[in-house]
Write a protein that holds these residues in place. Structure first.
Motif, PDB file in Angstrom:
ATOM      1  N   UNK A  72       2.718  33.732  55.508  1.00 27.93           N
ATOM      2  CA  UNK A  72       1.481  34.205  56.143  1.00 27.93           C
ATOM      3  C   UNK A  72       1.756  35.580  56.727  1.00 27.93           C
ATOM      4  N   UNK A  73       1.126  36.585  56.162  1.00 26.56           N
ATOM      5  CA  UNK A  73       1.269  37.954  56.659  1.00 26.56           C
ATOM      6  C   UNK A  73       0.193  38.215  57.701  1.00 26.56           C
ATOM      7  N   UNK A  74       0.611  38.738  58.852  1.00 18.88           N
ATOM      8  CA  UNK A  74      -0.333  38.938  59.957  1.00 18.88           C
ATOM      9  C   UNK A  74      -0.271  40.390  60.432  1.00 18.88           C
ATOM     10  N   UNK A  75      -1.435  40.904  60.791  1.00 24.64           N
ATOM     11  CA  UNK A  75      -1.562  42.234  61.394  1.00 24.64           C
ATOM     12  C   UNK A  75      -2.669  42.152  62.437  1.00 24.64           C
ATOM     13  N   UNK A  76      -2.503  42.928  63.507  1.00 27.99           N
ATOM     14  CA  UNK A  76      -3.532  42.957  64.551  1.00 27.99           C
ATOM     15  C   UNK A  76      -3.857  44.409  64.877  1.00 27.99           C
ATOM     16  N   UNK A  77      -5.031  44.580  65.479  1.00 26.57           N
ATOM     17  CA  UNK A  77      -5.454  45.874  66.006  1.00 26.57           C
ATOM     18  C   UNK A  77      -6.118  45.619  67.350  1.00 26.57           C
ATOM     19  N   UNK A  78      -5.658  46.322  68.376  1.00 29.60           N
ATOM     20  CA  UNK A  78      -6.233  46.173  69.718  1.00 29.60           C
ATOM     21  C   UNK A  78      -7.485  47.029  69.784  1.00 29.60           C
ATOM     22  N   UNK A  79      -8.638  46.367  69.925  1.00 28.77           N
ATOM     23  CA  UNK A  79      -9.921  47.054  69.953  1.00 28.77           C
ATOM     24  C   UNK A  79     -10.362  47.361  71.375  1.00 28.77           C
ATOM     25  N   UNK A  80     -10.073  46.469  72.292  1.00 34.95           N
ATOM     26  CA  UNK A  80     -10.503  46.680  73.678  1.00 34.95           C
ATOM     27  C   UNK A  80      -9.620  45.945  74.650  1.00 34.95           C
ATOM     28  N   UNK A  81      -9.424  46.558  75.810  1.00 30.25           N
ATOM     29  CA  UNK A  81      -8.701  45.929  76.928  1.00 30.25           C
ATOM     30  C   UNK A  81      -9.741  45.659  78.007  1.00 30.25           C
ATOM     31  N   UNK A  82     -10.151  44.412  78.124  1.00 30.68           N
ATOM     32  CA  UNK A  82     -11.242  44.073  79.035  1.00 30.68           C
ATOM     33  C   UNK A  82     -10.811  44.058  80.491  1.00 30.68           C
ATOM     34  N   UNK A  83      -9.573  43.760  80.752  1.00 31.86           N
ATOM     35  CA  UNK A  83      -9.131  43.753  82.142  1.00 31.86           C
ATOM     36  C   UNK A  83      -7.883  42.929  82.337  1.00 31.86           C
ATOM     37  N   UNK A  84      -7.281  43.147  83.498  1.00 29.67           N
ATOM     38  CA  UNK A  84      -6.081  42.419  83.909  1.00 29.67           C
ATOM     39  C   UNK A  84      -6.365  41.784  85.261  1.00 29.67           C
ATOM     40  N   UNK A  85      -6.156  40.499  85.349  1.00 33.03           N
ATOM     41  CA  UNK A  85      -6.375  39.761  86.597  1.00 33.03           C
ATOM     42  C   UNK A  85      -5.020  39.500  87.236  1.00 33.03           C
ATOM     43  N   UNK A  88      -7.825  40.425  64.007  1.00 34.90           N
ATOM     44  CA  UNK A  88      -6.712  39.642  63.451  1.00 34.90           C
ATOM     45  C   UNK A  88      -6.867  39.545  61.944  1.00 34.90           C
ATOM     46  N   UNK A  89      -5.829  39.944  61.226  1.00 38.89           N
ATOM     47  CA  UNK A  89      -5.838  39.912  59.766  1.00 38.89           C
ATOM     48  C   UNK A  89      -4.729  38.968  59.300  1.00 38.89           C
ATOM     49  N   UNK A  90      -5.126  37.924  58.544  1.00 44.03           N
ATOM     50  CA  UNK A  90      -4.175  36.988  57.947  1.00 44.03           C
ATOM     51  C   UNK A  90      -4.274  37.103  56.434  1.00 44.03           C
ATOM     52  N   UNK A  91      -3.120  37.102  55.781  1.00 41.75           N
ATOM     53  CA  UNK A  91      -3.073  37.193  54.321  1.00 41.75           C
ATOM     54  C   UNK A  91      -2.057  36.197  53.796  1.00 41.75           C
ATOM     55  N   UNK A  92      -2.429  35.508  52.709  1.00 48.51           N
ATOM     56  CA  UNK A  92      -1.509  34.600  52.043  1.00 48.51           C
ATOM     57  C   UNK A  92      -1.913  34.470  50.573  1.00 48.51           C
ATOM     58  N   UNK A  93      -1.033  33.908  49.777  1.00 52.83           N
ATOM     59  CA  UNK A  93      -1.262  33.763  48.343  1.00 52.83           C
ATOM     60  C   UNK A  93      -1.418  32.290  47.992  1.00 52.83           C
ATOM     61  N   UNK A  98      -8.352  38.284  42.285  1.00 54.84           N
ATOM     62  CA  UNK A  98      -8.021  37.599  41.032  1.00 54.84           C
ATOM     63  C   UNK A  98      -6.553  37.246  40.890  1.00 54.84           C
ATOM     64  N   UNK A  99      -5.709  37.672  41.836  1.00 57.33           N
ATOM     65  CA  UNK A  99      -4.298  37.267  41.804  1.00 57.33           C
ATOM     66  C   UNK A  99      -4.019  36.095  42.741  1.00 57.33           C
ATOM     67  N   UNK A 100      -5.061  35.550  43.376  1.00 57.87           N
ATOM     68  CA  UNK A 100      -4.883  34.430  44.299  1.00 57.87           C
ATOM     69  C   UNK A 100      -4.538  34.853  45.704  1.00 57.87           C
ATOM     70  N   UNK A 101      -4.753  36.117  46.024  1.00 55.13           N
ATOM     71  CA  UNK A 101      -4.441  36.642  47.354  1.00 55.13           C
ATOM     72  C   UNK A 101      -5.662  36.471  48.258  1.00 55.13           C
ATOM     73  N   UNK A 102      -5.457  35.871  49.444  1.00 58.08           N
ATOM     74  CA  UNK A 102      -6.528  35.616  50.413  1.00 58.08           C
ATOM     75  C   UNK A 102      -6.402  36.621  51.547  1.00 58.08           C
ATOM     76  N   UNK A 103      -7.540  37.236  51.909  1.00 62.26           N
ATOM     77  CA  UNK A 103      -7.592  38.232  52.993  1.00 62.26           C
ATOM     78  C   UNK A 103      -8.587  37.739  54.035  1.00 62.26           C
ATOM     79  N   UNK A 104      -8.058  37.344  55.205  1.00 61.07           N
ATOM     80  CA  UNK A 104      -8.883  36.774  56.283  1.00 61.07           C
ATOM     81  C   UNK A 104      -8.858  37.732  57.470  1.00 61.07           C
ATOM     82  N   UNK A 105      -9.984  38.352  57.749  1.00 59.79           N
ATOM     83  CA  UNK A 105     -10.083  39.343  58.833  1.00 59.79           C
ATOM     84  C   UNK A 105     -11.219  38.933  59.760  1.00 59.79           C
ATOM     85  N   UNK A 106     -10.905  38.838  61.064  1.00 61.49           N
ATOM     86  CA  UNK A 106     -11.946  38.468  62.024  1.00 61.49           C
ATOM     87  C   UNK A 106     -11.594  39.014  63.401  1.00 61.49           C
TER      88      UNK A 106
END
Length: 506
Positions: free
Chosen positions: A87-100, A112-117, A166-174
């Motif tokens: 499972x290949x994972x990558x993230x991108x920080x879009x916003x820092x809402x706050x620190x308590x 969050x991006x997940x990729x697998x075959x 078409x190579x069976x690669x899944x790209x899940x981004x949310x």
């Protein structure tokens, strides 16, 4: 080449069996190695799940996906259960809402991006009419990747589709909103740098089932995050690091990947609202030493400053962090500032008490006069008090002159005889009244002695008063110098700690 061979017949079990038998015979004759046999076996086995579209239309492709893929969504898409899926994972920080600080949590918005075959899945682009399609996430096997530091429900907008090529690669981004735990170190507040971790891994599957793979590098994640960062409030994203790890427990090991998000607080708000006003009040208290305590009620002025500083701290209390682990250095700064103001008030009370002693006309002890007026005065750059050359003579008003000094008139017989002889010549002259004049002179002498005594007492009291006043001035200047030294030492120490921590955390 002229003969048309059906694709399904070529990929049938009988065809695969024949090919494997040929390879085994070649192995027995040592023509080809074992590795090549296994490679060919895996390729042939993978080709067995290739989709055969009847036409290059979406309907034909989804019929094949429904028949060969969607019906198997409950099982990991691997050739063998002993093989882990990467499972290949990558993230991108879009916003820092706050620190308590009180709850020790960090709120962020991530992509969050997940990729697998999917092993063995493939189709021909020309035959099926598409290279990549979006399919419902619920129709595929999806890894149970979670964040170990989550402290609240991970919320994300509805994104029901994923990409499948078409190579069976899944790209899940949310996008997801994460409230994660973060061990905050606020000792150097408001110049603090926080490091919060986000650990991604499977909640159930061991490392033999799911293996986490790093996608983009840390620098690429940081550059992209700083480019798309939409909200960060008082926090600035300074760096991101990535580390692969394995969590070992009694029941097994889990593959994990940790992203360390390094945040730096923007201190300008707290500097303007907290530190600068506090320094101004300390400066006013410092200059209040220029007021003469004997002529002005300096203690009332300092008490007003203390009350004002207390109200200031109560108003600004909401800006200070609340935590039970460590005491922020800025709180120590405020406590020292308040303690200095109280110490200056006590110093004023002490100096006033010393100078009040001058009104009692009590003599200054010799040791105190020597220590303060001859030694400490030189230390605080005041000229030492010179000894007075005045000689005081005290007359005793009760002193009586001896009887031998008393003027009297004795009349002897010869004088009387001479007088009797002179009576015949004429009447004698009258005697002058000397006794009343002498009494008046004696009374005048005693009055002058009493006046002289009172004047000597007055001058002696004035001298004592001057000495007490001088002692108060010397001690006041000495304590003022110590006050300045303590302020400078405290501020330099606190500033050095702030700078040192910032350099180490940078």
């Amino acid at each position: 080449m002229g003969q048309t061979v059906d694709r399904n017949s070529l990929l049938s079990e009988e065809f695969v069996t024949k090919i494997m038998n040929v390879l085994l015979r070649l192995k027995m004759t040592e023509v080809i190695p074992v590795g090549l046999i296994l490679t060919c076996f895996m390729l042939l086995r993978g080709c067995g799940a290739a989709l055969n579209c009847t036409s290059p239309t979406p309907h034909s492709l989804f019929e094949e996906l429904e028949k060969n893929l969607f019906s198997k969504k409950l099982v990991r898409p691997v050739a063998s259960f002993s093989e882990p899926i990467n499972i290949t994972i990558s993230i991108t920080v879009v916003g820092i809402l706050g620190v308590d600080e009180k709850a020790q949590t960090l709120s962020t918005v991530l992509w969050q991006v997940l990729e697998w075959d999917i092993t063995g899945l493939s189709w021909d682009e020309k035959e099926c009419g598409a290279t990549r399609v979006s399919v419902p996430r619920e129709n595929l096997w999806v890894p149970d990747i979670h964040i170990a530091e989550f402290m609240d429900e991970i919320k994300s907008p509805e994104t029901p589709f994923v990409y499948l090529d078409n190579s069976g690669h899944v790209f899940d981004d949310k996008p997801i909103k994460v409230v994660s735990s973060c061990r905050l170190e606020i000792y150097t507040f408001p110049f603090d740098v926080q490091t919060c971790s986000l650990t991604f891994g499977s909640y159930l599957h061991f490392v033999t089932d799911i293996r986490m793979i790093q996608g983009t590098t840390a620098k690429e994640i940081l550059d992209e995050s700083q480019e798309v960062l939409q909200t960060n409030g008082e926090w600035e994203l300074t760096n991101i690091t990535v580390a692969l790890s394995t969590l070992s427990l009694d029941e097994g090991s889990y593959s994990e990947i940790t992203y360390n998000i390094i945040l730096r607080r923007r201190p300008m708000l707290y500097v303007v609202n907290l530190l600068i006003p506090s320094c101004f009040l300390i400066a006013v208290d410092l200059f209040s030493f220029m007021l003469p305590p004997s002529a002005v009620d300096r203690s009332s002025f300092k008490m007003t400053l203390i009350l004002g500083y207390t109200v200031f701290l109560l108003i600004m209390n909401d800006l200070l962090p609340v935590t039970g682990e460590t005491t922020p250095l800025i709180n120590v700064f405020f406590s020292i500032s308040l303690a200095l103001m109280v110490a200056s008030l006590l110093e004023t009370v002490f100096i006033t008490s010393i100078q009040f002693s001058s009104s009692q006309d009590s003599a200054v002890p010799t040791w105190l006069r020597t220590l303060v007026l001859h030694y400490l005065a030189v230390v605080v750059c005041l000229p030492p008090m010179k000894k007075s050359n005045r000689i005081t003579v005290i007359l005793n008003p009760n002193y009586k002159e001896p009887a031998s000094n008393t003027s009297s008139i004795h009349i002897s017989g010869s004088h009387c005889q001479g007088s009797s002889d002179d009576t015949s010549k004429g009447p004698p002259p009258p005697a002058p009244p000397l006794e009343p004049a002498l009494d008046e002179l004696k009374k005048l002498s005693r009055d002058l002695a009493a006046i002289r005594l009172q004047m000597d007492k007055y001058f002696q009291g004035s001298k004592n008063s001057q000495e007490w006043q001088m002692i108060g001035i010397v001690i006041d200047r000495m304590l003022f110098g110590l006050y300045i030294l303590f302020i400078v030492a405290s501020f330099i120490t606190i500033s050095s700690i702030w700078i040192w921590h910032n350099i180490n955390e940078a």
